[in-house]
Design an enzyme around this catalytic site. Structure first.
Site, PDB file in Angstrom:
ATOM      1  N   ILE A  86       0.870  -1.173   0.000  1.00 43.65           N
ATOM      2  CA  ILE A  86       0.000   0.000   0.000  1.00 43.65           C
ATOM      3  C   ILE A  86       0.911   1.228   0.000  1.00 43.65           C
ATOM      4  O   ILE A  86       1.687   1.435   0.943  1.00 43.65           O
ATOM      5  CB  ILE A  86      -0.896   0.033   1.274  1.00 43.65           C
ATOM      6  CG1 ILE A  86      -1.539  -1.340   1.555  1.00 43.65           C
ATOM      7  CG2 ILE A  86      -1.913   1.160   1.150  1.00 43.65           C
ATOM      8  CD1 ILE A  86      -2.581  -1.795   0.587  1.00 43.65           C
ATOM      9  N   LYS A  87       0.813   2.012  -1.075  1.00 41.15           N
ATOM     10  CA  LYS A  87       1.666   3.220  -1.161  1.00 41.15           C
ATOM     11  C   LYS A  87       0.950   4.379  -0.470  1.00 41.15           C
ATOM     12  O   LYS A  87      -0.168   4.744  -0.842  1.00 41.15           O
ATOM     13  CB  LYS A  87       1.910   3.602  -2.623  1.00 41.15           C
ATOM     14  CG  LYS A  87       3.066   2.849  -3.251  1.00 41.15           C
ATOM     15  CD  LYS A  87       3.277   3.319  -4.673  1.00 41.15           C
ATOM     16  CE  LYS A  87       4.155   4.536  -4.763  1.00 41.15           C
ATOM     17  NZ  LYS A  87       4.236   5.039  -6.161  1.00 41.15           N
ATOM     18  N   ILE A  88       1.629   4.940   0.508  1.00 40.93           N
ATOM     19  CA  ILE A  88       1.020   6.021   1.283  1.00 40.93           C
ATOM     20  C   ILE A  88       1.966   7.219   1.337  1.00 40.93           C
ATOM     21  O   ILE A  88       3.120   7.087   1.792  1.00 40.93           O
ATOM     22  CB  ILE A  88       0.716   5.541   2.727  1.00 40.93           C
ATOM     23  CG1 ILE A  88      -0.212   4.316   2.671  1.00 40.93           C
ATOM     24  CG2 ILE A  88       0.114   6.666   3.560  1.00 40.93           C
ATOM     25  CD1 ILE A  88      -0.508   3.693   4.033  1.00 40.93           C
TER      26      ILE A  88
END
Ligand code: G3P
Length: 225
Positions: A86-88
């Site tokens: 998950i790119k945050i």
């Protein structure tokens, strides 16, 4: 060392996987926008299927508050699997979400990192990858190599990996590795262009001509059997 592809273009991913040692694909809304008005889950699903389970897929959240990011992460993991990164983006809300999600076992790629502080905090919060925006840093006079070098101390301790991103040329990519990046994510066009060297093709041509002069025009090693 790892090479990832920073593109959402299926044809480019397929081609690059055939030629280069690709270990994953990273996307963000800007990258996906280049593919036109394609339904998000269809495109991401196609990329996931194409790269298979051995390569990592990194998908970015959109919400700007931690609760929204956490909800989106849940949907991404539900649809694409818990092995999806998950790119945050690393701001205050992003850090809150990273801390929460990492403690629940989500895999996180902290992104939009321009400063050592963002990287250190994201690594301590439990991110697996720190996406450091090399070219964008250079554009604003931040020394990207320095940030990468300094982050190495903290990544060694926290177990996170530095993922160089935002490149315009291969010098930036190689500098990132020299400075200690564990991985880089690159648009394959940059590698393709850099490999087209007249020096290399000249050398290859000379070897072939020397072979032909002894063994006959258009012959190969197999013709000697
Ligand atoms: O992976 C991050 C990257 O896509 C940002 O790159 O080219 O928009 O600076 P760029």
């Amino acid at each position: 060392m790892e090479l990832l592809l920073d593109t959402g273009n299926v044809a480019k991913i397929r081609n690059a996987m055939e030629y280069y040692p690709v270990s994953g694909v990273t996307t963000n809304p800007t990258i996906l926008r280049k593919e036109g008005d394609v339904p998000f889950w269809d495109l991401i699903g196609e990329i996931k299927e194409l790269i298979g389970p051995q390569r990592s897929l990194h998908v970015q959240t959109i919400s700007s508050d931690a609760d929204g990011i956490i909800r989106e992460a849940g949907i991404i993991a539900e649809r694409l699997g818990m092995d999806t990164y998950i790119k945050i983006p690393v701001d205050r809300e992003g850090l809150k979400a990273i801390k929460e999600l990492a403690s629940e076992g989500f895999r996180i790629t902290a992104t939009a990192i321009y400063t050592e502080l963002q990287g250190v905090l994201a690594a301590m919060a439990g991110a697996s990858y720190l996406a450091v925006y090399y070219n964008r840093m250079e554009n604003t006079s931040i020394d990207a190599d320095d940030v990468i070098k300094n982050l190495r101390t903290c990544t060694n301790e926290c177990g996170a990996k530095i993922l160089g991103a935002s490149y315009r040329n291969v010098s930036q990519v190689l500098s990132s590795f020299h400075s200690g990046a564990h991985a880089v994510t690159v648009n394959p066009d940059i590698i393709d262009k850099a490999l087209y060297s007249p020096l290399v093709s000249g050398a290859v041509e000379n070897f072939r001509d020397d072979w032909y002069s002894v063994h006959g025009e258009d012959s190969s090693l197999l013709d000697t059997l």
